[in-house]
Design a protein around this motif. Sequence first.
Motif, PDB file in Angstrom:
ATOM      1  N   ARG A 191       0.921  -1.096   0.163  1.00  0.00           N
ATOM      2  CA  ARG A 191       0.326   0.077  -0.133  1.00  0.00           C
ATOM      3  C   ARG A 191       1.120   1.133  -0.006  1.00  0.00           C
ATOM      4  NH1 ARG A 191      -2.206   0.849   5.059  1.00  0.00           N
ATOM      5  NH2 ARG A 191      -0.273   2.100   5.561  1.00  0.00           N
ATOM      6  N   ILE A 192       0.639   1.942  -0.630  1.00  0.00           N
ATOM      7  CA  ILE A 192       1.196   3.478  -1.088  1.00  0.00           C
ATOM      8  C   ILE A 192       0.618   4.504  -0.720  1.00  0.00           C
ATOM      9  CG2 ILE A 192       2.899   4.793  -2.444  1.00  0.00           C
ATOM     10  CD1 ILE A 192       3.250   2.338  -4.410  1.00  0.00           C
ATOM     11  N   ASP A 193       0.454   5.086   0.370  1.00  0.00           N
ATOM     12  CA  ASP A 193      -0.275   6.511   0.718  1.00  0.00           C
ATOM     13  C   ASP A 193       0.682   7.782   0.243  1.00  0.00           C
ATOM     14  OD1 ASP A 193      -2.623   5.203   2.172  1.00  0.00           O
ATOM     15  OD2 ASP A 193      -1.078   4.761   3.479  1.00  0.00           O
ATOM     16  N   GLN A 194      -0.208   8.727   0.146  1.00  0.00           N
ATOM     17  CA  GLN A 194       0.692   9.260  -1.269  1.00  0.00           C
ATOM     18  C   GLN A 194       0.070  10.965  -0.574  1.00  0.00           C
ATOM     19  OE1 GLN A 194       2.245   7.847  -4.968  1.00  0.00           O
ATOM     20  NE2 GLN A 194       1.015   9.819  -4.753  1.00  0.00           N
ATOM     21  N   LEU A 195       0.454  12.198  -0.514  1.00  0.00           N
ATOM     22  CA  LEU A 195      -0.561  13.280   0.345  1.00  0.00           C
ATOM     23  C   LEU A 195       0.277  14.430  -1.306  1.00  0.00           C
ATOM     24  CD1 LEU A 195      -1.680  14.438   2.081  1.00  0.00           C
ATOM     25  CD2 LEU A 195       0.320  15.763   3.329  1.00  0.00           C
ATOM     26  N   ASP A 196      -0.912  14.568  -1.326  1.00  0.00           N
ATOM     27  CA  ASP A 196      -0.339  15.604  -3.245  1.00  0.00           C
ATOM     28  C   ASP A 196      -1.837  16.536  -2.445  1.00  0.00           C
ATOM     29  OD1 ASP A 196      -0.858  13.029  -3.908  1.00  0.00           O
ATOM     30  OD2 ASP A 196      -1.571  12.695  -5.479  1.00  0.00           O
ATOM     31  N   HIS A 197       0.276  18.434  -3.107  1.00  0.00           N
ATOM     32  CA  HIS A 197      -0.392  19.020  -2.769  1.00  0.00           C
ATOM     33  C   HIS A 197      -1.371  19.810  -3.772  1.00  0.00           C
ATOM     34  CE1 HIS A 197       2.026  18.381   0.972  1.00  0.00           C
ATOM     35  NE2 HIS A 197       1.163  19.580   1.381  1.00  0.00           N
ATOM     36  N   CYS A 198      -2.030  20.772  -3.578  1.00  0.00           N
ATOM     37  CA  CYS A 198      -2.096  20.902  -4.816  1.00  0.00           C
ATOM     38  C   CYS A 198      -2.762  22.684  -4.613  1.00  0.00           C
ATOM     39  CB  CYS A 198      -3.945  20.406  -5.438  1.00  0.00           C
ATOM     40  SG  CYS A 198      -4.153  18.698  -4.640  1.00  0.00           S
ATOM     41  N   THR A 199      -2.101  23.429  -5.980  1.00  0.00           N
ATOM     42  CA  THR A 199      -2.396  25.070  -6.149  1.00  0.00           C
ATOM     43  C   THR A 199      -3.652  25.071  -6.015  1.00  0.00           C
ATOM     44  OG1 THR A 199       0.175  24.789  -6.665  1.00  0.00           O
ATOM     45  CG2 THR A 199      -1.141  26.813  -6.921  1.00  0.00           C
ATOM     46  N   MET A 200      -3.865  26.299  -5.265  1.00  0.00           N
ATOM     47  CA  MET A 200      -5.944  26.577  -5.614  1.00  0.00           C
ATOM     48  C   MET A 200      -5.227  27.172  -6.627  1.00  0.00           C
ATOM     49  SD  MET A 200      -7.683  27.414  -2.049  1.00  0.00           S
ATOM     50  CE  MET A 200      -6.826  28.648  -1.497  1.00  0.00           C
ATOM     51  N   THR A 201      -6.403  27.921  -7.924  1.00  0.00           N
ATOM     52  CA  THR A 201      -6.625  29.103  -8.010  1.00  0.00           C
ATOM     53  C   THR A 201      -7.017  30.133  -8.468  1.00  0.00           C
ATOM     54  OG1 THR A 201      -8.512  28.304  -8.748  1.00  0.00           O
ATOM     55  CG2 THR A 201      -7.180  27.132 -10.096  1.00  0.00           C
ATOM     56  N   PRO A 202      -6.738  31.589  -9.123  1.00  0.00           N
ATOM     57  CA  PRO A 202      -7.033  32.468  -8.436  1.00  0.00           C
ATOM     58  C   PRO A 202      -8.146  32.724  -8.005  1.00  0.00           C
ATOM     59  CG  PRO A 202      -5.660  32.652 -10.480  1.00  0.00           C
ATOM     60  CD  PRO A 202      -5.915  31.195 -10.650  1.00  0.00           C
ATOM     61  N   GLU A 203      -9.408  31.880  -9.126  1.00  0.00           N
ATOM     62  CA  GLU A 203     -11.020  32.296  -8.893  1.00  0.00           C
ATOM     63  C   GLU A 203     -11.054  31.429  -7.054  1.00  0.00           C
ATOM     64  OE1 GLU A 203     -14.931  30.406  -9.941  1.00  0.00           O
ATOM     65  OE2 GLU A 203     -13.145  29.838 -10.792  1.00  0.00           O
ATOM     66  N   GLN A 204     -10.491  31.003  -6.823  1.00  0.00           N
ATOM     67  CA  GLN A 204     -10.483  29.826  -5.576  1.00  0.00           C
ATOM     68  C   GLN A 204      -9.628  30.001  -3.610  1.00  0.00           C
ATOM     69  OE1 GLN A 204      -8.533  25.929  -6.931  1.00  0.00           O
ATOM     70  NE2 GLN A 204      -9.889  24.877  -5.097  1.00  0.00           N
ATOM     71  N   ILE A 205      -8.730  31.073  -4.566  1.00  0.00           N
ATOM     72  CA  ILE A 205      -8.022  32.105  -3.338  1.00  0.00           C
ATOM     73  C   ILE A 205      -8.587  33.365  -3.242  1.00  0.00           C
ATOM     74  CG2 ILE A 205      -5.958  33.669  -3.256  1.00  0.00           C
ATOM     75  CD1 ILE A 205      -4.280  31.866  -4.502  1.00  0.00           C
ATOM     76  N   GLY A 206      -9.810  33.898  -3.914  1.00  0.00           N
ATOM     77  CA  GLY A 206     -10.607  34.961  -3.822  1.00  0.00           C
ATOM     78  C   GLY A 206     -11.415  34.875  -3.348  1.00  0.00           C
ATOM     79  N   LEU A 207     -12.248  33.350  -3.409  1.00  0.00           N
ATOM     80  CA  LEU A 207     -12.789  33.314  -2.493  1.00  0.00           C
ATOM     81  C   LEU A 207     -12.592  32.870  -1.267  1.00  0.00           C
ATOM     82  CD1 LEU A 207     -15.017  30.684  -5.729  1.00  0.00           C
ATOM     83  CD2 LEU A 207     -15.668  33.017  -4.217  1.00  0.00           C
TER      84      LEU A 207
END
Length: 397
Positions: A191-207
């Motif tokens: 079993r492989i557990d990964q933590l994937d970091h996902c950068t927010m888009t400008p629309e997400q950051i604004g909200l």
Amino acid sequence: PTMLAHLGRTAGSGPALVIAPPAVVGNWAAEAARFTPGLRVVVHHGASRASASELAAEVADADVVITTYGTAVRDVEAIAALSWDRLVLDEAQAIKNPANETAQQLRRIPARVRIALTGTPIENGLGDLWSILDFTNPGLVGSRSSFVAALSSGRSNSRQGAESALRALNGILVFRRTKTEPDVAAEMPERIDQLDHCTMTPEQIGLYQAVLDSLVADSDDPDGPPKDARNGAILAAITALKQICNHPAAYQDDDRPLAGRSGKLARLEEIVDAVFAAGERVLVFTHFASWGVRLAEHLSAHTSTPVACYHGGLARGVRDQIVHDFQNGEGPGVLVLSLKAGGTGLNLTAASHVVLYDRWWNPAVEDQARDRAWRIGQTRTVVSHRLVCPGTVDERV
């Protein structure tokens, strides 16, 4: 299978009643037909189920009766009037709150033996464990308050005694099959557990910033709402922030296309594309059921393959069919599931990849969801991705 083997070995001593969430009733029936075909099994659920006057005759012809928690509570008068040899609660964390109606009504059902099956006996605190132990062995572990106090002492010597007491309880009352045991571990794939970091888009950051600014403004206002209302606003804001991390459309529904507006969705698309290129299957979990439906629609269009969403609003027959189709399908595939409805009990070993699209407060619940694929019967390495937006409530969770 272990419980069914036990019921098969003791068949003839009286009927057994199995109470399970709706999501796994069909799985119980299918597993019984597969592993213990000699057992006479009846599913007591749905509009066509036996009436109160018919139930006794139905039970007389059965070795095992399978029902849901909701149906058991609704039909408790008729069920409690019968004599049961064994009462089995599957996903027994359903009775973790001893004050709720489900826990209280199920205590009325007489049985020579009570058995609780659960992968998460402690979700919120030691009181959860007490509720399950007291249900199976009424009065044996004392009162809830004394049990919790005895096993949660902060003093070093008391803590050691509490740990010893808990180990003794486990040895007497709790039978465990863990994946670290040598015989079981030998059957389990990697079993492989990964933590994937996902950068927010400008629309997400604004909200995201707008929700924070609104919360801070209300908190700083001396004439603002009372404390209870502020606490409610904070909880609502946390939910909103988690939705924004998922996708702007998960926070504010709109008719715009989903693609290109969320870092998490972009990462999910990359994972799904890689899974499809390898000809494999993937599970995608979210605890927002309505967002799960949107995700399934988007992934259907993205992959040009039908993608279902398994959630609690579907009838049991529909959910059973979704599981059957996914497990028996050929080639690559995706199944989206709500964490609450699909995170426990299901066997989904056709998938060798799991994506936890959003975070839940209890990591054990996330692990339970991942283990729909990483379980006995799985033959391939299972890769699990937890999607997180750095610097947000996702990471704090």
